[in-house]
Design a protein around this motif. Structure first.
Motif, PDB file in Angstrom:
ATOM      1  N   LEU A   6       0.688  -1.219   0.259  1.00 41.54           N
ATOM      2  CA  LEU A   6      -0.046  -0.039  -0.254  1.00 41.54           C
ATOM      3  C   LEU A   6       0.862   1.742   0.089  1.00 41.54           C
ATOM      4  CD1 LEU A   6      -2.578  -1.414   2.077  1.00 41.54           C
ATOM      5  CD2 LEU A   6      -2.390  -1.298   0.548  1.00 41.54           C
ATOM      6  N   GLN A   7       1.769   0.945  -0.363  1.00 44.78           N
ATOM      7  CA  GLN A   7       2.788   2.119  -0.553  1.00 44.78           C
ATOM      8  C   GLN A   7       2.273   3.452  -1.298  1.00 44.78           C
ATOM      9  OE1 GLN A   7       3.434  -0.777  -1.559  1.00 44.78           O
ATOM     10  NE2 GLN A   7       5.591  -1.232  -2.321  1.00 44.78           N
ATOM     11  N   TYR A   8       2.646   5.220  -0.881  1.00 46.05           N
ATOM     12  CA  TYR A   8       1.856   5.733  -1.229  1.00 46.05           C
ATOM     13  C   TYR A   8       0.350   6.134  -1.617  1.00 46.05           C
ATOM     14  CZ  TYR A   8       6.881   6.760  -1.789  1.00 46.05           C
ATOM     15  OH  TYR A   8       8.221   6.592  -1.562  1.00 46.05           O
ATOM     16  N   THR A   9      -0.039   5.303  -1.091  1.00 48.87           N
ATOM     17  CA  THR A   9      -1.538   5.382  -1.214  1.00 48.87           C
ATOM     18  C   THR A   9      -2.579   6.464  -0.439  1.00 48.87           C
ATOM     19  OG1 THR A   9      -2.087   3.405   0.817  1.00 48.87           O
ATOM     20  CG2 THR A   9      -1.981   3.131  -1.414  1.00 48.87           C
ATOM     21  N   GLN A  17      -2.007 -15.727  10.354  1.00 51.12           N
ATOM     22  CA  GLN A  17      -0.935 -16.105  11.040  1.00 51.12           C
ATOM     23  C   GLN A  17       0.360 -15.731  10.295  1.00 51.12           C
ATOM     24  OE1 GLN A  17      -0.638 -20.333  10.309  1.00 51.12           O
ATOM     25  NE2 GLN A  17      -2.965 -21.315  10.675  1.00 51.12           N
ATOM     26  N   ASN A  18       0.522 -15.299   8.956  1.00 54.38           N
ATOM     27  CA  ASN A  18       1.217 -14.227   8.768  1.00 54.38           C
ATOM     28  C   ASN A  18       1.131 -13.076   8.014  1.00 54.38           C
ATOM     29  OD1 ASN A  18       3.668 -16.161   9.281  1.00 54.38           O
ATOM     30  ND2 ASN A  18       2.679 -17.772   8.138  1.00 54.38           N
ATOM     31  N   LEU A  19       1.331 -11.847   8.091  1.00 53.36           N
ATOM     32  CA  LEU A  19       1.232 -10.753   7.945  1.00 53.36           C
ATOM     33  C   LEU A  19       2.300  -9.810   7.474  1.00 53.36           C
ATOM     34  CD1 LEU A  19      -1.632  -8.321   6.880  1.00 53.36           C
ATOM     35  CD2 LEU A  19      -1.377  -7.525   9.238  1.00 53.36           C
ATOM     36  N   SER A  20       2.456  -9.406   6.139  1.00 51.16           N
ATOM     37  CA  SER A  20       3.419  -8.599   5.293  1.00 51.16           C
ATOM     38  C   SER A  20       2.631  -6.909   4.749  1.00 51.16           C
ATOM     39  CB  SER A  20       4.200  -8.636   4.439  1.00 51.16           C
ATOM     40  OG  SER A  20       4.830  -8.123   4.029  1.00 51.16           O
ATOM     41  N   LEU A  21       2.782  -5.924   5.157  1.00 51.64           N
ATOM     42  CA  LEU A  21       2.488  -4.867   5.214  1.00 51.64           C
ATOM     43  C   LEU A  21       3.158  -3.491   4.750  1.00 51.64           C
ATOM     44  CD1 LEU A  21      -0.469  -2.604   5.078  1.00 51.64           C
ATOM     45  CD2 LEU A  21      -0.252  -2.893   7.486  1.00 51.64           C
ATOM     46  N   ASP A  22       2.896  -3.359   3.320  1.00 48.53           N
ATOM     47  CA  ASP A  22       3.939  -2.110   2.877  1.00 48.53           C
ATOM     48  C   ASP A  22       2.863  -0.420   2.933  1.00 48.53           C
ATOM     49  OD1 ASP A  22       6.180  -0.183   2.474  1.00 48.53           O
ATOM     50  OD2 ASP A  22       6.832  -2.386   1.305  1.00 48.53           O
ATOM     51  N   ILE A  23       3.308  -0.454   4.048  1.00 52.40           N
ATOM     52  CA  ILE A  23       2.928   1.247   3.953  1.00 52.40           C
ATOM     53  C   ILE A  23       3.343   2.582   3.912  1.00 52.40           C
ATOM     54  CG2 ILE A  23       0.269   1.005   5.156  1.00 52.40           C
ATOM     55  CD1 ILE A  23       1.621   1.764   8.050  1.00 52.40           C
ATOM     56  N   SER A  24       4.995   2.020   2.721  1.00 50.75           N
ATOM     57  CA  SER A  24       5.658   3.049   2.635  1.00 50.75           C
ATOM     58  C   SER A  24       5.129   4.038   2.162  1.00 50.75           C
ATOM     59  CB  SER A  24       6.883   2.176   2.195  1.00 50.75           C
ATOM     60  OG  SER A  24       7.929   1.999   2.480  1.00 50.75           O
ATOM     61  N   GLY A  25       5.645   5.617   2.039  1.00 54.53           N
ATOM     62  CA  GLY A  25       5.043   6.859   1.398  1.00 54.53           C
ATOM     63  C   GLY A  25       3.791   7.316   2.024  1.00 54.53           C
ATOM     64  N   LYS A  27       1.220 -14.456  13.616  1.00 50.47           N
ATOM     65  CA  LYS A  27       2.413 -15.287  14.208  1.00 50.47           C
ATOM     66  C   LYS A  27       3.359 -14.175  13.765  1.00 50.47           C
ATOM     67  CE  LYS A  27       0.596 -19.984  14.972  1.00 50.47           C
ATOM     68  NZ  LYS A  27       0.984 -21.350  14.413  1.00 50.47           N
ATOM     69  N   GLU A  28       3.210 -13.891  12.596  1.00 50.80           N
ATOM     70  CA  GLU A  28       4.565 -13.389  12.010  1.00 50.80           C
ATOM     71  C   GLU A  28       3.800 -11.823  11.403  1.00 50.80           C
ATOM     72  OE1 GLU A  28       7.099 -15.108   9.724  1.00 50.80           O
ATOM     73  OE2 GLU A  28       7.381 -17.421  10.790  1.00 50.80           O
ATOM     74  N   LEU A  29       4.795 -10.752  11.617  1.00 55.86           N
ATOM     75  CA  LEU A  29       4.309  -9.281  10.885  1.00 55.86           C
ATOM     76  C   LEU A  29       5.714  -8.153  10.586  1.00 55.86           C
ATOM     77  CD1 LEU A  29       2.277  -6.960  11.157  1.00 55.86           C
ATOM     78  CD2 LEU A  29       3.155  -6.477  13.286  1.00 55.86           C
ATOM     79  N   SER A  30       5.587  -8.032   8.679  1.00 55.67           N
ATOM     80  CA  SER A  30       6.608  -7.434   9.332  1.00 55.67           C
ATOM     81  C   SER A  30       6.081  -6.126   8.371  1.00 55.67           C
ATOM     82  CB  SER A  30       7.097  -8.379   7.170  1.00 55.67           C
ATOM     83  OG  SER A  30       7.819  -7.381   6.840  1.00 55.67           O
ATOM     84  N   LEU A  31       6.490  -4.171   8.294  1.00 56.27           N
ATOM     85  CA  LEU A  31       6.072  -3.274   8.438  1.00 56.27           C
ATOM     86  C   LEU A  31       7.822  -2.672   7.399  1.00 56.27           C
ATOM     87  CD1 LEU A  31       4.973  -2.546  11.807  1.00 56.27           C
ATOM     88  CD2 LEU A  31       3.275  -3.862   9.585  1.00 56.27           C
ATOM     89  N   GLY A  32       6.523  -2.133   6.660  1.00 52.51           N
ATOM     90  CA  GLY A  32       7.355  -1.085   5.571  1.00 52.51           C
ATOM     91  C   GLY A  32       6.585  -0.048   6.041  1.00 52.51           C
ATOM     92  N   LEU A  33       7.831   1.391   6.518  1.00 58.01           N
ATOM     93  CA  LEU A  33       7.185   2.172   7.048  1.00 58.01           C
ATOM     94  C   LEU A  33       7.986   3.347   7.003  1.00 58.01           C
ATOM     95  CD1 LEU A  33       6.884   0.592  11.144  1.00 58.01           C
ATOM     96  CD2 LEU A  33       5.487   1.629   8.817  1.00 58.01           C
ATOM     97  N   THR A  34       9.094   3.899   5.948  1.00 53.59           N
ATOM     98  CA  THR A  34       9.750   4.553   5.153  1.00 53.59           C
ATOM     99  C   THR A  34       9.164   5.577   4.084  1.00 53.59           C
ATOM    100  OG1 THR A  34      10.004   2.851   2.931  1.00 53.59           O
ATOM    101  CG2 THR A  34      11.811   2.859   4.699  1.00 53.59           C
TER     102      THR A  34
END
Length: 608
Positions: A437-440, A459-467, A488-495
């Protein structure tokens, strides 16, 4: 691809003979050619006077006076399409653009003699007048009669045989240029890869078909038509074999489909899965610009095609031979192309389930294009939101999907009405989810609603909200508190957000540290972030962007040179200096490779 040799008949096309039976008709000796104005005696009627013991040989070696099997056409085709090489592996019979151009250049020169026109000539005509006569004696595919060598496909092409060949070639050429492919990159096209005079074309013997799609890593180019010239749009989505081909990607985490269509004025519109090479490079040096380029490029793709996908009805899919449609439906139920007629009673994979899953798949393909472009006109906006609601319902309706990767980068998710529809599209039984969801323009409140919309099975979530510049620590905190407990697992993109550096570093430790932080009081939260920030490794003063995995270095160099040619006002001085440094390093590396090749060549050519 249209399936078997049976599929290669076109009752609606006067230039095509029925191929339902591998008999005299398949050999090009049917009285159907009399419809072309020929006055010769029908070979089928004449063969009745021949003893049964020699009828097959008579039919094989006799030729009519007119039609695709006539001596003049057979000789002309044989002259231009001589056997070049035998390729036993079906998946290695892909064609490149120069080979396609060679086929259609010959067809365009001769189509008027066939009773067809350049603008309307389709695959049925080419198959009847070129492929079958050229390959009859050798039992080969047309690819084996083209100059070149065997090669694995880069893309698998799914299309309708009734599509004009001129439109097909335009779409493939546009796709190759947009994707930055080499001119000899392989496209696997069933019409030219199959041996239509042998057992390869019999239903149930399609291991080569699956091997070709697997060799292309399930990268599919779907060629469809628009409503130009009052045609029904997206006919391919109502063809049995095209639907079956697309069904092979039902369980892919991120269906890798590119869709191309010729629209008004002969312009090709295309949506792609992910970025093109040029867009990826632009995003590297100017974050967010590549995303904007993709959104603008796909904005004019006709949404009428997505509407057709929503109305998919498997009971109404068509093929040139009715038996093919029935068999394919049985195959879809059974999940195998080797199904028998009795398999139609299988209930573990019902037709309704497959239909719902296919609607969800097609909706996913058009989802980014639909969400990224929201009309400003009030009436158009309302109509568009209704389509979005239907697409979202179709995606969510795939209850059998367990993993999903969804990219909506660059979409206007600051719109509250739109973002609610998007959250409603998430399937309810997912276990693995990747959201880009970058630059949204997401805001804190929307992020909290996203967490509340996630399925409890996740169980596993990768969320990129960069921008997303409005996202801060408060929004992340609210998101974590509402996150389903089974994750159980979470990855975040926060740049490039307002999230504090300490929380950005903490997010790299995974879900456990983030959960501990979210449940702490404000004073403890500040302490945890300060400790994590102190423990973070120091970063260089001038960090360089991470390298992008590109398919070829010369394409990257071309893109860098293009960016340098832009006006100075369009590229910041710091970015321009970085581009120049990367281009210099890339050029030097290229020169070293050339020198090494020259040394190798000289050593090889030197006498012992």
């Amino acid at each position: 691809m249209q399936g078997t040799c049976k599929e290669n008949s076109a009752p609606s096309s006067p230039a095509c003979a029925s191929l339902q039976k591998p008999s005299l008709r398949q050999a090009g000796m049917s009285n159907i050619y009399a419809g072309k104005g020929a006055s010769h005696v029908s070979l089928i009627r004449l063969s009745d006077r021949v003893p049964k013991s020699v009828r097959p040989e008579f039919a094989q070696h006799s030729t009519p006076r007119a039609g695709p099997g006539c001596r003049s056409n057979v000789n002309q085709v044989a002259l231009h399409f001589q056997l070049q090489i035998r390729i036993e592996s079906v998946e290695k019979r892909s064609v490149c653009i120069p080979q396609l151009a060679y086929i259609y250049e010959f067809a365009n020169r001769n189509c008027y003699a066939w009773g067809a026109e350049v603008a309307t000539m389709n695959f049925y005509d080419v198959n009847e007048w070129i492929t079958l006569p050229a390959t009859r004696e050798t039992n080969t595919s047309l690819v084996e009669h083209l100059p070149g060598k065997e090669q694995l496909p880069t893309w698998f092409v799914s299309h309708w045989w009734g599509e004009p060949t001129t439109d097909f070639l335009k779409c493939v050429q546009h796709h190759s240029a947009t994707r930055g492919l080499f001119s000899n990159s392989g496209y696997w096209v069933y019409a030219y890869a199959s041996r239509q005079h042998g057992l390869e074309t019999q239903i149930g013997d399609y291991d080569g078909f699956f091997s070709a799609m697997k060799s292309a890593q399930y990268s599919v180019l779907l060629v469809v038509n628009s409503s130009v010239n009052d045609r029904r749009p997206a006919v391919a989505l109502a063809r049995a074999w095209c639907v079956f081909e697309c069904s092979k990607s039902l369980d892919r985490v991120a269906p890798h489909f590119d869709v191309a269509a010729v629209c008004s004025g002969g312009k090709v519109e295309m949506i792609t899965c992910g970025f093109t090479i040029d867009e990826a490079i632009t995003n590297k040096y100017c974050p967010g610009q590549g995303t904007a380029t993709k959104v603008n490029r796909e904005a004019s793709f006709p949404m009428e095609i997505a509407s057709v996908a929503l109305s998919l009805n498997l009971s109404k899919v068509q093929s040139s031979v009715e038996d093919d449609s029935a068999h394919i439906l049985n195959c879809l139920r059974a999940g195998s192309l080797h199904a028998t007629q009795e398999d139609g009673d299988l209930e573990d994979n019902s037709l309704d389930q497959i239909q719902r899953r296919l609607r969800g798949l097609f909706s996913l393909i058009f989802w980014h294009r639909a969400v990224a472009t929201l009309p400003s006109d009030k009436r158009a906006r309302k109509s568009h939101l209704e389509i979005l609601g239907d697409l979202a319902a179709a995606i969510q309706g795939d209850f059998w999907r367990r993993s999903l990767a969804m990219s909506l980068a660059g979409s206007p998710l600051h719109d509250t009405e739109l973002v609610e529809i998007v959250w409603q599209s998430i399937p309810t039984n997912l276990q693995n989810l990747k959201l880009e969801l970058q630059y949204t323009g997401l805001v804190n409140s929307s992020l909290e609603k996203l967490a509340a919309s996630l399925p409890g099975t996740l169980q596993n979530l990768s969320l990129d909200i960069s921008g997303c510049a409005d996202i801060n620590d408060k929004g992340i905190n609210a998101f974590l508190l509402v996150l389903p407990t089974h994750v159980k697992e979470l990855s975040l993109g926060l740049t490039k957000t307002q999230v504090s550096p300490g929380l950005v570093e903490l997010s790299k430790d995974g879900l456990k540290g983030l959960t501990e932080w979210a449940n702490a009081n404000p004073r403890e939260q500040s302490f945890l972030l300060s400790v994590r920030l102190q423990a973070a490794p120091s970063t260089p003063s001038s960090p360089r962007a991470a390298p992008v995995d590109l398919s070829s270095k010369h394409i990257k160099r071309r893109a860098l040179e293009t960016m340098l040619s832009l006006p100075e006002s369009a590229v910041q001085q710091k970015v321009r200096e970085q581009i120049e440094a990367d281009l210099s390093a890339l050029t030097e590396e290229f020169r070293q490779q050339v020198r090494e090749q020259m040394r190798t060549s000289i050593a090889y050519a030197s006498p012992a």
